[in-house]
Design a protein around this motif. Structure first.
Motif, PDB file in Angstrom:
ATOM      1  N   PRO A 120       0.810  -1.219   0.000  1.00 18.89           N
ATOM      2  CA  PRO A 120       0.000   0.000   0.000  1.00 18.89           C
ATOM      3  C   PRO A 120       0.841   1.265   0.000  1.00 18.89           C
ATOM      4  O   PRO A 120       1.971   1.291   0.459  1.00 18.89           O
ATOM      5  CB  PRO A 120      -0.807  -0.111   1.297  1.00 18.89           C
ATOM      6  N   SER A 121       0.243   2.320  -0.528  1.00 14.54           N
ATOM      7  CA  SER A 121       0.887   3.632  -0.572  1.00 14.54           C
ATOM      8  C   SER A 121       0.484   4.444   0.649  1.00 14.54           C
ATOM      9  O   SER A 121      -0.514   4.162   1.299  1.00 14.54           O
ATOM     10  CB  SER A 121       0.477   4.368  -1.846  1.00 14.54           C
ATOM     11  N   ARG A 122       1.295   5.470   0.969  1.00 23.05           N
ATOM     12  CA  ARG A 122       0.923   6.399   2.047  1.00 23.05           C
ATOM     13  C   ARG A 122       0.767   7.827   1.521  1.00 23.05           C
ATOM     14  O   ARG A 122       0.581   8.749   2.292  1.00 23.05           O
ATOM     15  CB  ARG A 122       1.972   6.358   3.162  1.00 23.05           C
ATOM     16  N   THR A 123       0.836   7.981   0.206  1.00 22.42           N
ATOM     17  CA  THR A 123       0.609   9.286  -0.390  1.00 22.42           C
ATOM     18  C   THR A 123      -0.862   9.363  -0.768  1.00 22.42           C
ATOM     19  O   THR A 123      -1.284   8.824  -1.788  1.00 22.42           O
ATOM     20  CB  THR A 123       1.498   9.479  -1.628  1.00 22.42           C
TER      21      THR A 123
ATOM     22  N   VAL B 121      -5.755   3.412   5.565  1.00 20.98           N
ATOM     23  CA  VAL B 121      -6.414   2.312   6.264  1.00 20.98           C
ATOM     24  C   VAL B 121      -5.565   1.997   7.485  1.00 20.98           C
ATOM     25  O   VAL B 121      -4.419   1.557   7.361  1.00 20.98           O
ATOM     26  CB  VAL B 121      -6.561   1.065   5.368  1.00 20.98           C
ATOM     27  N   VAL B 122      -6.094   2.262   8.678  1.00 26.32           N
ATOM     28  CA  VAL B 122      -5.315   2.178   9.919  1.00 26.32           C
ATOM     29  C   VAL B 122      -5.663   0.895  10.663  1.00 26.32           C
ATOM     30  O   VAL B 122      -6.829   0.648  10.989  1.00 26.32           O
ATOM     31  CB  VAL B 122      -5.589   3.397  10.825  1.00 26.32           C
TER      32      VAL B 122
ATOM     33  N   ASN C 276      -2.298   0.414   5.423  1.00 25.41           N
ATOM     34  CA  ASN C 276      -1.054   1.137   5.145  1.00 25.41           C
ATOM     35  C   ASN C 276      -0.557   1.949   6.336  1.00 25.41           C
ATOM     36  O   ASN C 276       0.485   2.588   6.258  1.00 25.41           O
ATOM     37  CB  ASN C 276      -1.199   2.042   3.922  1.00 25.41           C
ATOM     38  N   PHE C 277      -1.318   1.942   7.439  1.00 27.04           N
ATOM     39  CA  PHE C 277      -0.888   2.607   8.668  1.00 27.04           C
ATOM     40  C   PHE C 277      -1.208   1.709   9.857  1.00 27.04           C
ATOM     41  O   PHE C 277      -2.037   0.801   9.769  1.00 27.04           O
ATOM     42  CB  PHE C 277      -1.580   3.967   8.829  1.00 27.04           C
TER      43      PHE C 277
ATOM     44  N   HIS D 188       7.887  -0.601   8.062  1.00 26.70           N
ATOM     45  CA  HIS D 188       7.072  -0.600   9.276  1.00 26.70           C
ATOM     46  C   HIS D 188       7.109   0.773   9.945  1.00 26.70           C
ATOM     47  O   HIS D 188       6.091   1.245  10.455  1.00 26.70           O
ATOM     48  CB  HIS D 188       7.557  -1.672  10.248  1.00 26.70           C
ATOM     49  N   GLY D 189       8.268   1.420   9.923  1.00 25.84           N
ATOM     50  CA  GLY D 189       8.348   2.771  10.483  1.00 25.84           C
ATOM     51  C   GLY D 189       7.425   3.735   9.766  1.00 25.84           C
ATOM     52  O   GLY D 189       6.765   4.569  10.399  1.00 25.84           O
ATOM     53  N   LEU D 190       7.330   3.631   8.445  1.00 21.63           N
ATOM     54  CA  LEU D 190       6.418   4.481   7.692  1.00 21.63           C
ATOM     55  C   LEU D 190       4.963   4.170   8.034  1.00 21.63           C
ATOM     56  O   LEU D 190       4.120   5.068   8.078  1.00 21.63           O
ATOM     57  CB  LEU D 190       6.647   4.305   6.191  1.00 21.63           C
ATOM     58  N   ARG D 191       4.658   2.903   8.292  1.00 20.60           N
ATOM     59  CA  ARG D 191       3.292   2.515   8.694  1.00 20.60           C
ATOM     60  C   ARG D 191       2.881   3.220   9.985  1.00 20.60           C
ATOM     61  O   ARG D 191       1.699   3.518  10.191  1.00 20.60           O
ATOM     62  CB  ARG D 191       3.209   1.000   8.922  1.00 20.60           C
ATOM     63  N   LEU D 192       3.844   3.485  10.854  1.00 20.61           N
ATOM     64  CA  LEU D 192       3.546   4.083  12.153  1.00 20.61           C
ATOM     65  C   LEU D 192       3.441   5.604  12.070  1.00 20.61           C
ATOM     66  O   LEU D 192       3.228   6.259  13.097  1.00 20.61           O
ATOM     67  CB  LEU D 192       4.626   3.688  13.160  1.00 20.61           C
ATOM     68  N   ALA D 193       3.594   6.159  10.866  1.00 23.22           N
ATOM     69  CA  ALA D 193       3.490   7.606  10.644  1.00 23.22           C
ATOM     70  C   ALA D 193       4.417   8.372  11.582  1.00 23.22           C
ATOM     71  O   ALA D 193       4.038   9.388  12.162  1.00 23.22           O
ATOM     72  CB  ALA D 193       2.041   8.081  10.804  1.00 23.22           C
ATOM     73  N   VAL D 194       5.656   7.870  11.716  1.00 25.60           N
ATOM     74  CA  VAL D 194       6.631   8.591  12.533  1.00 25.60           C
ATOM     75  C   VAL D 194       6.981   9.903  11.840  1.00 25.60           C
ATOM     76  O   VAL D 194       6.865  10.039  10.621  1.00 25.60           O
ATOM     77  CB  VAL D 194       7.904   7.747  12.757  1.00 25.60           C
TER      78      VAL D 194
END
Length: 795
Positions: free
Chosen positions: A11-14, A118-119, A154-155, A314-320
């Motif tokens: 999944p994308s985060r943009t 999608v969290v 994706n989150f 995984h770090g990007l999934r956590l929205a750090v």
């Protein structure tokens, strides 16, 4: 280009800021509660699967199951869930129920996450079992399907428990915030998840909205001077080596270095990020130690690379807030990470080991920086161990070549890695920082990079002020050589004398000059302008040629002396009020523009700040009462003109009934001073009983603290006992410490030691009443052999 090892379906985060946010997870993970929080924060419609199913079919899910059987129900449930997602792609928060455990829905969610956040919500399974009352076997079945949510989202957010809450406390203790650890159930989770969804969607957090270069929340750490990142390893947290509550100060960010990975570690790291956010309230830098035995040392190079980017993903999934990636990793993988970072800022990082024999003047260093810039990194961090004194000169030459940076670890300006006294590591890997933020700041003062400044408090009755105790304790804690005191001359004209002292750092302003002092300012924040009152004055310094530095440069020159050309005015009273209301107002009384009524007692500078705070919180029905009605009329006219509508109303007499067309107030702020000036009444106000009709109680803020137990607080305790209504009482010490914490950060640009300042205010108040005393000694600075650090903000 997507690396071949990365599935195309990843999944994308943009995502579009307006895209609907979807919550998935097993029963008991908190989707309903967090959904309400997200919908409130983002000002969106909240849709639950249960409600939508009934809206489409005309009956509840349970009734449908009974009428049509499990096979038909499952088919219809999946159909309705897909319909719910498809028909609400924007401006909604959507809760997915049990349907998210089915393959068809999970596949649909994978496609959905290409455009929408999608969290996946997690929670301690012991807590879920306790909430649902399930037997062990039922919990085991529940857990078996839960990890599948990670594949279709994706989150990720770990919903950790409150440190303390009013649950299981007695009524005698619960409603009064006497402890710095006090919170309502869900209050801390609300703050955490609000910031999380704002990071995910790119929405501004609405609890400060300061628009000022002096406010820490408004200025990222990489744009401030001499910021520090507290270095914490994931193994430190696993081994219980970190005293988490103490991390609230001593740095401007937390760097979590993941040095263990394997089955189950994804959830563990998710929880660690949530725990650090809860305790430190700081941005998170997520980094990876691929050399650690618990992550990659015993794997092949290809396996190490795959694990490295699995952890980075995984770090990007956590929205750090920040993700540090090694610039010498596989270029295609790096490009993919940068392209799918969402709102996370990328730190291009590399450490040159001594055996590599790479010097600062080698072309390799410049090439590395240029590659990071080309890649799209927001910050570049290069580390190299210094072996001789000449290395510092070489670093200075290198930074001049790229026009950015400062030399050595102490003098590095952006997010220098530091340790913290709260971290007790049993083993030193040789790669951990050894100096604390306090060591570094103290060294900057000892090296004359930063200057000792003098701070004051101005007011008619400040002899009993708690500010000197709070500030001086905080200065020591942070390693700052400043001093805060009460001036010998308690007049407003003292400000002119301060302006002739190049070592003047700023002053607090209290009754009765909050409004009057505005006439002396060269500039003020938009909040001080809107309030019409100031409680903080900061010096505006001159360049060597006698002209004034622009405002954003003034912010970077805090803690440095120099000639003063004018004054900048701020107001932190309203910030303290907002904090106290948010922390103590129960979920049942969450502020609604149409329903919530607030009442402000008093029309002085603090009363103005209280009215403004209510407006910032979203309240649009505010009543004000003052013994001298003309002053109340002036304040009401001021804010109604500012708001462009009739939002502030004046109550004429305490004998009149509460207006029939307004709900009784559930937020009450008493701004009557303890020591009156002029015609102001003393703090002996009690609420007219007919104004206390809120059946759900509310919160009462008392700003006077001399005495601490005012007539108003005594009255409200009696009312709470007699009626059983949940009124929460916030005393004057709470309010004075909260505004001082915000003010400290404005004046110094450093994160305030919140717990210390709150404890010091109560200790000092207790001492004045006959209690004991305490000290806070500052440790000496040690000399360490440290790696040279160059952190560069890519503009």
């Amino acid at each position: 280009m997507v690396p071949s090892s990365f599935p195309v379906t990843r999944p994308s985060r943009t995502v579009d800021p307006e895209a609907s946010l979807v919550l998935v997870g097993i029963r008991g993970c908190g989707k309903r509660s967090m959904g309400f929080v997200a919908a409130t924060a983002l000002k969106r419609r909240f849709i639950t699967e249960e409600h939508y199913f009934k809206e489409v079919t005309g009956i509840s899910r349970h009734e449908y199951l009974q009428q049509y059987g499990s096979h038909e129900f499952q088919h219809r449930d999946i159909e309705v869930l897909k319909l719910m997602l498809e028909n609400h792609r924007t401006r909604c928060v959507i809760e997915c129920g049990l349907g998210s455990l089915t393959r068809p829905v999970q596949e649909f969610l994978r496609q959905y996450s290409a455009t929408n956040p999608v969290v996946y919500l997690l929670r301690d399974i012991e807590r879920i079992q306790s909430l649902l009352g399930f037997e062990d076997q039922a919990v085991k079945r529940l857990c078996e399907g839960d990890p599948l949510h990670r594949t279709c989202s994706n989150f990720e957010f770990y919903n950790i428990e409150e440190r303390s809450s009013v649950v299981n406390q007695t009524d005698e203790d619960a409603p009064d915030r006497r402890s710095v650890d006090y919170s309502f159930k869900l209050k801390a989770a609300k703050e955490d998840f609000t910031r999380f969804v704002c990071l995910v969607t790119g929405t501004e957090v609405d609890d400060s909205a300061y628009d000022s270069p002096f406010v820490l929340l408004e200025t990222p750490p990489e744009q401030r001077s001499f910021t520090h990142a507290i270095f914490v390893r994931s193994s430190d947290l696993i081994e219980g080596a970190v005293n988490l509550p103490e991390l609230e100060s001593g740095g401007d960010a937390i760097e979590l270095r993941v040095d263990r990975w394997g089955p189950g570690m994804a959830s563990t790291v998710s929880k660690q990020v949530s725990v650090l956010r809860r305790n430190a309230r700081l941005p998170i830098i997520f980094s990876i130690d691929s050399t650690a035995s618990g992550l990659g040392r015993d794997r092949s190079p290809a396996e190490v690379r795959e694990v490295y980017f699995e952890v980075a993903e995984h770090g990007l999934r956590l929205a750090v807030e920040y993700l540090a990636i090694d610039l010498l990793q596989d270029p295609d993988h790096l490009q993919w990470v940068v392209g799918n970072r969402g709102m996370t800022k990328i730190i291009g990082h590399h450490t040159y080991e001594p055996e590599e024999r790479v010097a600062w003047d080698d072309d390799q260093c410049v090439s590395l920086y240029l590659e990071a810039e080309k890649l799209g990194c927001q910050i570049v961090r290069i580390l190299r161990v210094a072996t001789e004194r000449e290395d510092n000169a070489a670093l200075a030459k290198f930074t001049n070549k790229i026009h950015l940076g400062r030399t050595s670890q102490v003098f590095n300006s952006i997010l220098t890695s530091v340790t913290h006294p709260a971290i007790d590591r049993a083993n030193d890997t040789g790669r951990n920082p050894e100096i604390t933020s306090r060591d570094a700041v103290q060294a900057l003062f000892q090296s004359y990079v930063l200057d000792p400044l003098q701070f004051y408090i101005l007011g008619a009755s400040v002899a009993y002020s708690l500010s000197p105790a709070m500030y001086n304790a905080a200065f020591k804690h942070c390693g700052m050589a400043h001093r805060y005191s009460i001036p010998a001359s308690a007049t407003l004209s003292a400000l002119d004398r301060f302006g002739r002292d190049p070592h003047f750092g700023g002053t607090s302003v209290v009754q009765p000059w909050r409004v009057q002092v505005s006439q002396k300012l060269a500039s003020k924040s938009r909040h001080a302008e809107a309030i019409g009152a100031v409680n903080t004055i900061m010096p505006l310094r001159a360049r060597p040629d006698g002209t004034m530095f622009p405002l954003h440069e003034q912010a970077t020159r805090r803690n440095q002396a120099g000639p003063i050309l004018g004054w900048y005015g701020e107001n932190t009273d309203w910030v303290g009020i907002v904090t106290c209301v948010n922390r103590n107002l129960s979920p049942r009384n969450t502020i609604s523009p149409l329903k919530t009524t607030a009442l402000v007692i008093g029309a002085g500078g603090m009363g103005r700040a209280a009215v403004y705070a209510m407006l910032r919180l979203g309240c649009r029905n505010i009543f004000i009462f003052n013994r001298t009605r003309s002053r109340a009329d002036t304040v009401a006219h001021h804010f109604n003109s500012w708001a462009g509508s009739q939002v502030v109303h004046v109550l004429q007499s305490p004998d009149e009934p509460w207006p029939a067309d307004a709900n009784p107030p559930c937020v009450i702020a008493s701004c009557v001073p303890a020591d009156p000036a002029g015609t102001e009444p003393p703090a002996n106000f009690e609420m007219p009983p007919q104004w206390l009709g809120s059946t759900t109680g509310g919160v009462v803020l008392e700003f006077a603290y001399k005495p601490l137990e005012t007539p108003l607080l005594k009255q409200m305790r009696r009312l709470r006992t007699e009626t059983g209504r949940p009124w929460v009482l916030v005393d004057g010490l709470d309010n004075v410490s909260e505004q001082a914490i915000a003010q400290f950060e404005l004046l110094t640009g450093r994160k305030a030691p919140r717990r210390l300042m709150t404890r010091e205010a109560r200790r000092c108040f207790s001492d004045a009443s006959g209690g004991g005393s305490g000290t806070d000694q500052m440790p000496t600075v040690h000399n360490y052999t440290q790696p040279q650090t160059l952190n560069i903000h890519v503009r």
